[in-house]
Design an enzyme around this catalytic site. Structure first.
Site, PDB file in Angstrom:
ATOM      1  N   GLY A  53       6.671   4.808 -15.237  1.00  0.00           N
ATOM      2  CA  GLY A  53       7.410   3.677 -14.904  1.00  0.00           C
ATOM      3  C   GLY A  53       7.502   2.349 -14.890  1.00  0.00           C
ATOM      4  CG  HIS A  54       4.911   0.342 -11.735  1.00  0.00           C
ATOM      5  ND1 HIS A  54       4.789   0.984 -11.708  1.00  0.00           N
ATOM      6  CD2 HIS A  54       6.193  -0.323 -11.011  1.00  0.00           C
ATOM      7  CE1 HIS A  54       4.967   0.651 -10.681  1.00  0.00           C
ATOM      8  NE2 HIS A  54       5.866   0.432 -10.121  1.00  0.00           N
ATOM      9  CD  GLN A  78       9.764  -3.915  -0.332  1.00  0.00           C
ATOM     10  OE1 GLN A  78       9.718  -4.972  -0.889  1.00  0.00           O
ATOM     11  NE2 GLN A  78      10.622  -2.860  -1.211  1.00  0.00           N
ATOM     12  CD  GLN A 173      13.758  -2.454  -5.285  1.00  0.00           C
ATOM     13  OE1 GLN A 173      13.421  -2.658  -4.571  1.00  0.00           O
ATOM     14  NE2 GLN A 173      13.497  -2.918  -6.454  1.00  0.00           N
ATOM     15  CB  SER A 206       3.808   3.954  -6.460  1.00  0.00           C
ATOM     16  OG  SER A 206       4.968   3.063  -7.107  1.00  0.00           O
TER      17      SER A 206
HETATM   18  O1  PAF Z   1      10.807  -1.651  -6.120  1.00  0.00           O
HETATM   19  C1  PAF Z   1       9.726  -2.402  -5.770  1.00  0.00           C
HETATM   20  O2  PAF Z   1       8.970  -2.282  -6.058  1.00  0.00           O
HETATM   21  C2  PAF Z   1      10.149  -3.310  -4.911  1.00  0.00           C
HETATM   22  O3  PAF Z   1      11.022  -3.203  -4.091  1.00  0.00           O
HETATM   23  C3  PAF Z   1      10.449  -5.237  -5.266  1.00  0.00           C
HETATM   24  C4  PAF Z   1      10.948  -5.238  -6.131  1.00  0.00           C
HETATM   25  C5  PAF Z   1       8.915  -5.449  -6.238  1.00  0.00           C
HETATM   26  C6  PAF Z   1       9.954  -5.870  -4.492  1.00  0.00           C
HETATM   27  O4  PAF Z   1       8.902  -5.557  -3.371  1.00  0.00           O
END
Ligand code: PAF
Length: 302
Positions: A53-54, A78, A173, A206
């Site tokens: 995905g990344h 978070q 998000q 992840s």
């Molecule tokens: O989606 C994520 O991995 C996290 O919420 C982010 C956007 C890197 C913020 O820490």
């Protein structure tokens, strides 16, 4: 010398070494130098444990011609549950190799001290995006989106003018970040990229590495429930019931299964018609997973 033109050596020479930075000043200077050379910076914020995905975000940024600046920072602000933060997967060596192999130009790994100097005490400034943050994930994980918005605001502030890439698996998000960008007039173009799924439909995350073999099988119920909701248009309440039935039938502890407006995230009424978004979350043997998909709602007749 005789082997200098072998394919491996050519590939090695062509593969530019990724620049690695941890200090905020050097990161700010890198992005500003790239802009002064006429490049657009493509920011890909991550918490590491990189997966396909990344990599699709890196690819998208590359395909638009951006200088790809990826950040890896497991943001403690978070996580509303300390056990979740401790269990979050960390694979720094693999991440460096993946970033380099997939065209990342600069990998930024800021330290906790630089990002949140007062941690574990709260910083004086928190970015809080009311409304879109309060429902769904926000309702079940108090403070989560304040932590996300605060860290993303800081990533944007240090990087400066850029395009920023996010995966649609974290649909809420993206809604929070878009709202923040609009409200604060930030010089950032938010690019949302499609969810990447395993062959059986499970959305890549992840957190998937935390699933036992048995839980991994159960987890497929998330994408199956979305498929059930997409199979035929129906009033929103029927779509919610269909998704719940599939999830509960597979032993997933449902946190929510909702159909909402894709921008405001307000739940859709049975008098509405058109494309909306189905969002679901559930605990699969203790691991919280989320997924979403577009659905067509049909107003209830009569
Ligand atoms: O989606 C994520 O991995 C996290 O919420 C982010 C956007 C890197 C913020 O820490």
């Amino acid at each position: 010398m005789p082997h200098s033109s072998s394919p491996n050596n050519v590939a090695r020479r062509l593969r530019r070494k990724v620049q690695r930075i941890s200090a905020i000043g050097a990161w700010r200077d890198y992005a500003s130098n790239q802009r002064s050379l006429g490049h657009t910076v493509g920011l890909v914020p991550t918490m590491g444990a990189l997966h396909a995905g990344h990599l699709s975000l890196f690819r998208e940024a590359k395909s638009r011609g951006d200088i790809v600046l990826a950040t890896i920072f497991v943001n403690p602000r978070q996580f509303n549950d300390v056990k979740d933060l401790t269990a979050y997967p960390r694979t720094p060596e693999l991440d460096h190799t993946s970033a380099e192999a997939h065209g990342v130009d600069c990998l930024v790994e800021p330290t906790l001290e630089e990002m949140w100097p007062a941690y574990p005490n709260p910083t004086a400034t928190t970015v809080s995006v009311r409304g879109v943050s309060d429902t769904l994930e926000g309702a079940g994980r108090p403070g989560h989106f304040d932590g996300v918005a605060s860290v993303v605001a800081k990533l944007f502030a240090v990087t400066g003018s850029c395009r920023a890439y996010f995966g649609e698996k974290d649909f809420q998000q993206i809604a929070v970040i878009r709202q923040m960008v609009r409200d604060l007039a930030l010089d950032v173009e938010v690019v949302s990229c499609p969810i990447v799924r395993d062959e059986d439909g499970l959305a890549l995350s992840s957190r998937n590495v935390l699933l036992s073999l048995d839980a991994r099988k159960k987890a497929v119920a998330l994408s199956r429930s979305l498929l059930a909701a997409r199979a035929e248009s129906a009033p929103a309440s029927e779509l919610r019931a269909r998704m719940r039935e599939v999830l509960e039938g597979s032993g997933v502890e449902v946190a929510y299964a909702d159909v909402v407006d894709p921008v405001t995230l307000v739940p859709v009424g049975d008098d509405e018609t058109g494309e909306r978004r189905a969002l679901i979350a559930g605990l699969v043997d203790g691991v919280r997973l989320i997924d979403n998909a577009p659905v067509i709602v049909e107003a209830r007749r009569g």
